[in-house]
Design a protein around this motif. Structure first.
Motif, PDB file in Angstrom:
ATOM      1  N   VAL A  52     125.118 -27.511 -47.115  1.00  0.00           N
ATOM      2  CA  VAL A  52     125.258 -26.832 -45.822  1.00  0.00           C
ATOM      3  C   VAL A  52     125.293 -25.305 -46.031  1.00  0.00           C
ATOM      4  CG1 VAL A  52     126.810 -26.506 -43.842  1.00  0.00           C
ATOM      5  CG2 VAL A  52     126.381 -28.801 -44.736  1.00  0.00           C
ATOM      6  N   PHE A  53     126.018 -24.873 -47.069  1.00  0.00           N
ATOM      7  CA  PHE A  53     126.086 -23.431 -47.371  1.00  0.00           C
ATOM      8  C   PHE A  53     124.692 -22.875 -47.670  1.00  0.00           C
ATOM      9  CE2 PHE A  53     126.309 -19.990 -50.478  1.00  0.00           C
ATOM     10  CZ  PHE A  53     127.084 -19.075 -49.789  1.00  0.00           C
ATOM     11  N   GLN A  54     123.918 -23.611 -48.477  1.00  0.00           N
ATOM     12  CA  GLN A  54     122.577 -23.118 -48.850  1.00  0.00           C
ATOM     13  C   GLN A  54     121.611 -23.153 -47.667  1.00  0.00           C
ATOM     14  OE1 GLN A  54     122.694 -21.348 -51.200  1.00  0.00           O
ATOM     15  NE2 GLN A  54     123.172 -22.228 -53.190  1.00  0.00           N
ATOM     16  N   GLU A  55     121.825 -24.087 -46.757  1.00  0.00           N
ATOM     17  CA  GLU A  55     121.002 -24.112 -45.546  1.00  0.00           C
ATOM     18  C   GLU A  55     121.237 -22.836 -44.725  1.00  0.00           C
ATOM     19  OE1 GLU A  55     120.021 -28.470 -43.567  1.00  0.00           O
ATOM     20  OE2 GLU A  55     122.052 -27.724 -43.561  1.00  0.00           O
ATOM     21  N   ALA A  56     122.520 -22.449 -44.629  1.00  0.00           N
ATOM     22  CA  ALA A  56     122.873 -21.226 -43.897  1.00  0.00           C
ATOM     23  C   ALA A  56     122.294 -20.004 -44.611  1.00  0.00           C
ATOM     24  CB  ALA A  56     124.390 -21.118 -43.775  1.00  0.00           C
ATOM     25  N   SER A  57     122.343 -20.002 -45.957  1.00  0.00           N
ATOM     26  CA  SER A  57     121.783 -18.879 -46.728  1.00  0.00           C
ATOM     27  C   SER A  57     120.286 -18.746 -46.453  1.00  0.00           C
ATOM     28  CB  SER A  57     121.969 -19.105 -48.230  1.00  0.00           C
ATOM     29  OG  SER A  57     123.328 -19.177 -48.541  1.00  0.00           O
ATOM     30  N   ALA A  65     118.109 -10.920 -43.890  1.00  0.00           N
ATOM     31  CA  ALA A  65     119.450 -10.498 -44.332  1.00  0.00           C
ATOM     32  C   ALA A  65     119.737 -11.048 -45.730  1.00  0.00           C
ATOM     33  CB  ALA A  65     120.491 -11.012 -43.351  1.00  0.00           C
ATOM     34  N   LEU A  66     120.837 -10.589 -46.321  1.00  0.00           N
ATOM     35  CA  LEU A  66     121.270 -11.145 -47.607  1.00  0.00           C
ATOM     36  C   LEU A  66     122.242 -12.287 -47.327  1.00  0.00           C
ATOM     37  CD1 LEU A  66     121.851  -7.892 -49.710  1.00  0.00           C
ATOM     38  CD2 LEU A  66     120.041  -9.594 -50.049  1.00  0.00           C
ATOM     39  N   PRO A  67     122.230 -13.348 -48.143  1.00  0.00           N
ATOM     40  CA  PRO A  67     123.162 -14.454 -47.917  1.00  0.00           C
ATOM     41  C   PRO A  67     124.593 -14.066 -48.283  1.00  0.00           C
ATOM     42  CG  PRO A  67     121.884 -14.827 -49.917  1.00  0.00           C
ATOM     43  CD  PRO A  67     121.354 -13.573 -49.290  1.00  0.00           C
ATOM     44  N   LYS A  68     125.572 -14.848 -47.783  1.00  0.00           N
ATOM     45  CA  LYS A  68     126.974 -14.621 -48.163  1.00  0.00           C
ATOM     46  C   LYS A  68     127.130 -14.909 -49.648  1.00  0.00           C
ATOM     47  CE  LYS A  68     129.376 -15.472 -43.882  1.00  0.00           C
ATOM     48  NZ  LYS A  68     129.033 -16.667 -43.088  1.00  0.00           N
ATOM     49  N   LYS A  69     128.138 -14.264 -50.279  1.00  0.00           N
ATOM     50  CA  LYS A  69     128.417 -14.514 -51.704  1.00  0.00           C
ATOM     51  C   LYS A  69     128.799 -15.979 -51.899  1.00  0.00           C
ATOM     52  CE  LYS A  69     128.295 -10.271 -53.693  1.00  0.00           C
ATOM     53  NZ  LYS A  69     126.865 -10.012 -53.500  1.00  0.00           N
ATOM     54  N   PHE A  70     128.399 -16.516 -53.022  1.00  0.00           N
ATOM     55  CA  PHE A  70     128.673 -17.912 -53.358  1.00  0.00           C
ATOM     56  C   PHE A  70     130.185 -18.173 -53.402  1.00  0.00           C
ATOM     57  CE2 PHE A  70     128.436 -21.523 -56.446  1.00  0.00           C
ATOM     58  CZ  PHE A  70     127.541 -22.308 -55.755  1.00  0.00           C
ATOM     59  N   PRO A  71     130.691 -19.107 -52.577  1.00  0.00           N
ATOM     60  CA  PRO A  71     132.138 -19.323 -52.532  1.00  0.00           C
ATOM     61  C   PRO A  71     132.696 -19.907 -53.838  1.00  0.00           C
ATOM     62  CG  PRO A  71     131.034 -20.310 -50.638  1.00  0.00           C
ATOM     63  CD  PRO A  71     129.965 -19.917 -51.606  1.00  0.00           C
ATOM     64  N   GLU A  72     133.879 -19.408 -54.214  1.00  0.00           N
ATOM     65  CA  GLU A  72     134.550 -19.831 -55.453  1.00  0.00           C
ATOM     66  C   GLU A  72     134.722 -21.347 -55.538  1.00  0.00           C
ATOM     67  OE1 GLU A  72     135.916 -18.370 -58.321  1.00  0.00           O
ATOM     68  OE2 GLU A  72     134.574 -16.726 -57.727  1.00  0.00           O
ATOM     69  N   ARG A  73     134.948 -21.986 -54.370  1.00  0.00           N
ATOM     70  CA  ARG A  73     135.266 -23.414 -54.426  1.00  0.00           C
ATOM     71  C   ARG A  73     134.158 -24.252 -55.074  1.00  0.00           C
ATOM     72  NH1 ARG A  73     133.788 -22.457 -49.105  1.00  0.00           N
ATOM     73  NH2 ARG A  73     132.297 -23.901 -48.181  1.00  0.00           N
ATOM     74  N   PHE A  74     132.925 -23.747 -55.039  1.00  0.00           N
ATOM     75  CA  PHE A  74     131.837 -24.526 -55.642  1.00  0.00           C
ATOM     76  C   PHE A  74     131.879 -24.506 -57.171  1.00  0.00           C
ATOM     77  CE2 PHE A  74     129.446 -23.437 -51.531  1.00  0.00           C
ATOM     78  CZ  PHE A  74     129.913 -24.590 -50.907  1.00  0.00           C
ATOM     79  N   LYS A  75     132.684 -23.608 -57.727  1.00  0.00           N
ATOM     80  CA  LYS A  75     132.801 -23.562 -59.189  1.00  0.00           C
ATOM     81  C   LYS A  75     133.401 -24.856 -59.734  1.00  0.00           C
ATOM     82  CE  LYS A  75     131.353 -19.258 -59.656  1.00  0.00           C
ATOM     83  NZ  LYS A  75     132.026 -17.996 -59.418  1.00  0.00           N
TER      84      LYS A  75
END
Ligand code: HEC
Length: 146
Positions: A52-57, A65-75
């Motif tokens: 879902v995050f990558q779909e939004a990116s 635009a530039l996508p949001k920074k990759f959220p820490e939780r995916f680490k």
């Protein structure tokens, strides 16, 4: 109601899930009760969230635009609990490291390089999936920006 859930699950699995061997399918049909109570693994939930995050990116990049920074939780991919058929073996760790390197490049992108870096990151989702969970590959490929 149970029957409906069961059908829904079959549809879900055939669309997005990892490929399940025929014998396993038959075995699972015999234990319908357990089947209905299927709970997705920690990694499955993380992957759905990441999808879902990558779909939004993708949408942001397509708008220029530039996508949001990759959220820490995916680490947590490094440690998240997997379904029984997968393990965090060396190959899995290597694919995870490759993926995070590409995500780092994506996070440091300029507007000129972002599309290319995004596609490289998505290619590394696909590369790992080819060796583990082939079911969602068609869906992941749709994230690629033309
Ligand atoms: C290091 C390997 C690896 C990488 C990188 C990876 N995946 Fe996955 N993915 C998996 C594995 C393994 C599963 C199955 C998890 C399980 O069953 O516990 C999975 C499951 C999924 C699922 C299925 C969830 C479901 O509903 O069953 C989706 C969708 C998915 N990944 C999308 C992605 C996307 C999008 C990316 C990149 C942004 C990505 N994956 C990167 C290994 C990976």
């Amino acid at each position: 109601m149970k029957k409906l859930n069961f059908l829904f699950f079959i549809v879900l699995i055939s669309l997005f899930g990892c490929e399940i061997k025929k014998e396993d399918m038959n075995k699972q049909k015999e234990v319908k009760e357990e089947f209905v109570m299927y709970t997705p693994s920690e990694m499955t939930l993380l992957m759905r969230d990441m999808f879902v995050f990558q779909e939004a990116s993708k949408k942001l990049i397509e708008k220029g635009a530039l996508p949001k920074k990759f959220p820490e939780r995916f680490k947590q991919i490094h440690t998240a609990e997997l379904s029984d058929q997968f393990t965090h073996n060396t190959s899995f760790q290597n694919f995870t490291n490759l993926y995070f390197r590409n995500i780092e490049n994506l996070d440091n992108s300029t507007k000129e390089s972002v599309k290319n870096n995004f596609n490289i990151a998505i290619q590394s989702c696909i590369a790992c999936h080819k060796t583990t969970c082939t079911g969602p590959i068609t869906r992941i490929k749709k994230l690629l920006i033309e």
